[in-house]
Design a protein around this motif. Structure first.
Motif, PDB file in Angstrom:
ATOM      1  N   GLU A 295     -46.582  32.783   1.509  1.00 29.60           N
ATOM      2  CA  GLU A 295     -45.111  32.666   1.365  1.00 29.60           C
ATOM      3  C   GLU A 295     -44.690  33.499   2.460  1.00 29.60           C
ATOM      4  O   GLU A 295     -43.464  33.048   3.195  1.00 29.60           O
ATOM      5  N   THR A 296     -44.965  34.889   2.380  1.00 25.26           N
ATOM      6  CA  THR A 296     -44.223  35.781   3.218  1.00 25.26           C
ATOM      7  C   THR A 296     -44.599  35.579   4.797  1.00 25.26           C
ATOM      8  O   THR A 296     -43.884  35.798   5.648  1.00 25.26           O
ATOM      9  N   GLU A 297     -45.737  34.959   5.019  1.00 24.73           N
ATOM     10  CA  GLU A 297     -46.277  34.862   6.282  1.00 24.73           C
ATOM     11  C   GLU A 297     -45.630  33.679   7.099  1.00 24.73           C
ATOM     12  O   GLU A 297     -45.325  33.484   7.911  1.00 24.73           O
ATOM     13  N   ILE A 298     -45.355  32.609   5.979  1.00 23.12           N
ATOM     14  CA  ILE A 298     -44.461  31.489   6.516  1.00 23.12           C
ATOM     15  C   ILE A 298     -43.269  31.939   7.113  1.00 23.12           C
ATOM     16  O   ILE A 298     -42.676  31.472   7.903  1.00 23.12           O
ATOM     17  N   TYR A 299     -42.414  32.762   6.202  1.00 27.49           N
ATOM     18  CA  TYR A 299     -41.188  33.481   6.680  1.00 27.49           C
ATOM     19  C   TYR A 299     -41.122  34.114   8.017  1.00 27.49           C
ATOM     20  O   TYR A 299     -40.245  33.714   8.622  1.00 27.49           O
ATOM     21  N   GLN A 300     -42.283  34.745   8.021  1.00 26.71           N
ATOM     22  CA  GLN A 300     -42.444  35.687   9.199  1.00 26.71           C
ATOM     23  C   GLN A 300     -42.469  34.714  10.436  1.00 26.71           C
ATOM     24  O   GLN A 300     -41.782  34.921  11.563  1.00 26.71           O
ATOM     25  N   LEU A 301     -43.395  33.674  10.425  1.00 25.34           N
ATOM     26  CA  LEU A 301     -43.629  32.747  11.461  1.00 25.34           C
ATOM     27  C   LEU A 301     -42.333  31.876  11.716  1.00 25.34           C
ATOM     28  O   LEU A 301     -42.180  31.625  12.990  1.00 25.34           O
TER      29      LEU A 301
END
Length: 337
Positions: A208-214
């Motif tokens: 979830e947080t990786e999708i936000y970062q990307l």
């Protein structure tokens, strides 16, 4: 039709739009992004961290929640309804508030600051358990209240010890509720965003947080779309496993409308002590620290933090006062709106 339209507009449309922009930026479907993104070591590291954190938090929630369900739903004692309410409160709190409460507990200057848990996977898992413990207690306890007690009474009459009767009669009957609660908690933990964003460092990042970062930082929509598909697969698998486990046994249960709770017994003392320690140490402590730190400023007791809520930009002041993370991690909090 209305529920289907709601899901189509507010769930399917945004997800499909993101996936479409990532995998078909020029109008033609390009699946090459899957090979590229899935070949990155960081992708599998993030997926692994997500599964490890969600599995660990789910296992702890179940291990603590089943004894809690016994005490709060099958036993009768003064203050039981109040404890039920306390257990439910964390689940309805915003995830950012949950993360902030735990950050106040483990950050430098907090009661557990000396353990250096800030930014660690341990802190994230503890916060996820805080957030979902009450869900397991409520779901398992509700089922427990409806189990026909005559099967246990028959086992005890035939000479089974209390532990054997629970293990061979009660536990198998509770498995549908435990499986359903565990599947839901796993999904909530695997898709956690606010808690991980507030508490976690790079070692606690999730899909979830990786999708936000990307998406927000690197504008890599193709990688975000691939991870969104991976997350959907994880969610679908968890739902399928939970539903299969629930259906496998629920049809054979003998349920009643309600089974009266019984008074506490001497044999319940270990379970009662575990539940009391969980509620006091895991649920009440973070909320107490949050309240205390909101009433202090510059080492003094004051209501100034609450008074600042009525001034321009004051909505950030209270959160900063109870969080107080390093400047590099909360610069966005101090920007005036």
């Amino acid at each position: 039709m209305v529920p289907l339209a709601f899901l189509a507009v507010f769930f399917a449309w945004p997800v499909l739009t993101l996936i479409g922009r990532g995998l078909a930026p020029d109008g033609a479907l390009d699946l090459g992004g899957f090979g590229e993104v899935l070949a990155r070591p960081r992708t599998w590291r993030v997926v692994g961290q997500t599964l490890i954190q969600a599995t660990a938090a789910t296992a702890i929630c179940v291990a603590l929640g089943v004894p809690g369900a016994l005490v709060l739903y099958r036993r009768r004692f003064p203050g039981r309804d109040l404890l039920r309410g306390v257990v439910t409160v964390p689940f309805v709190l915003p995830s950012v508030v949950v993360g902030t409460a735990f950050h106040a507990l483990v950050t430098t200057g907090g009661p557990l600051g000396g353990l250096h848990l800030d930014g660690t996977r341990t802190a994230v898992i503890a916060a996820l358990v805080f957030f979902n413990y009450g869900y397991v207690v409520r779901n398992v306890g509700t089922m427990w209240c409806r189990l026909d007690p005559r099967a246990v009474e028959a086992a005890r009459t035939l000479g089974a010890s209390p532990w054997r009767a629970w293990r061979t009669v009660t536990l198998p009957s509770l498995l549908p509720a435990i499986a359903s609660a565990a599947a839901t908690v796993f999904l909530l933990c695997a898709t956690a965003y606010g808690v991980v964003l507030v508490l976690g460092g790079t070692g606690a990042a999730t899909i979830e947080t990786e999708i936000y970062q990307l998406t927000a930082r690197y504008l890599d929509l193709r990688a975000a779309a691939v991870l969104s598909v991976v997350q959907l697969v994880v969610i679908a698998a968890a739902l399928w496993v939970g539903e299969r486990a629930r259906r496998a046994r629920e049809a054979h249960l003998a349920l009643r409308t309600d089974v009266p709770a019984t008074p506490l017994r001497a044999g319940d003392l270990p379970v009662l002590a575990l539940t009391a320690a969980t509620i006091a140490g895991l649920l009440l402590a973070p909320m107490a620290v949050l309240v205390i730190r909101s009433l202090r400023r510059a080492g003094r007791w004051t209501l100034a933090n609450y008074a600042d809520l009525s001034t321009t930009g004051g909505d950030n002041a209270l959160l900063v006062s109870v969080w107080e993370p390093p400047a590099t991690r909360c610069a966005w909090l101090r920007r005036p709106r």
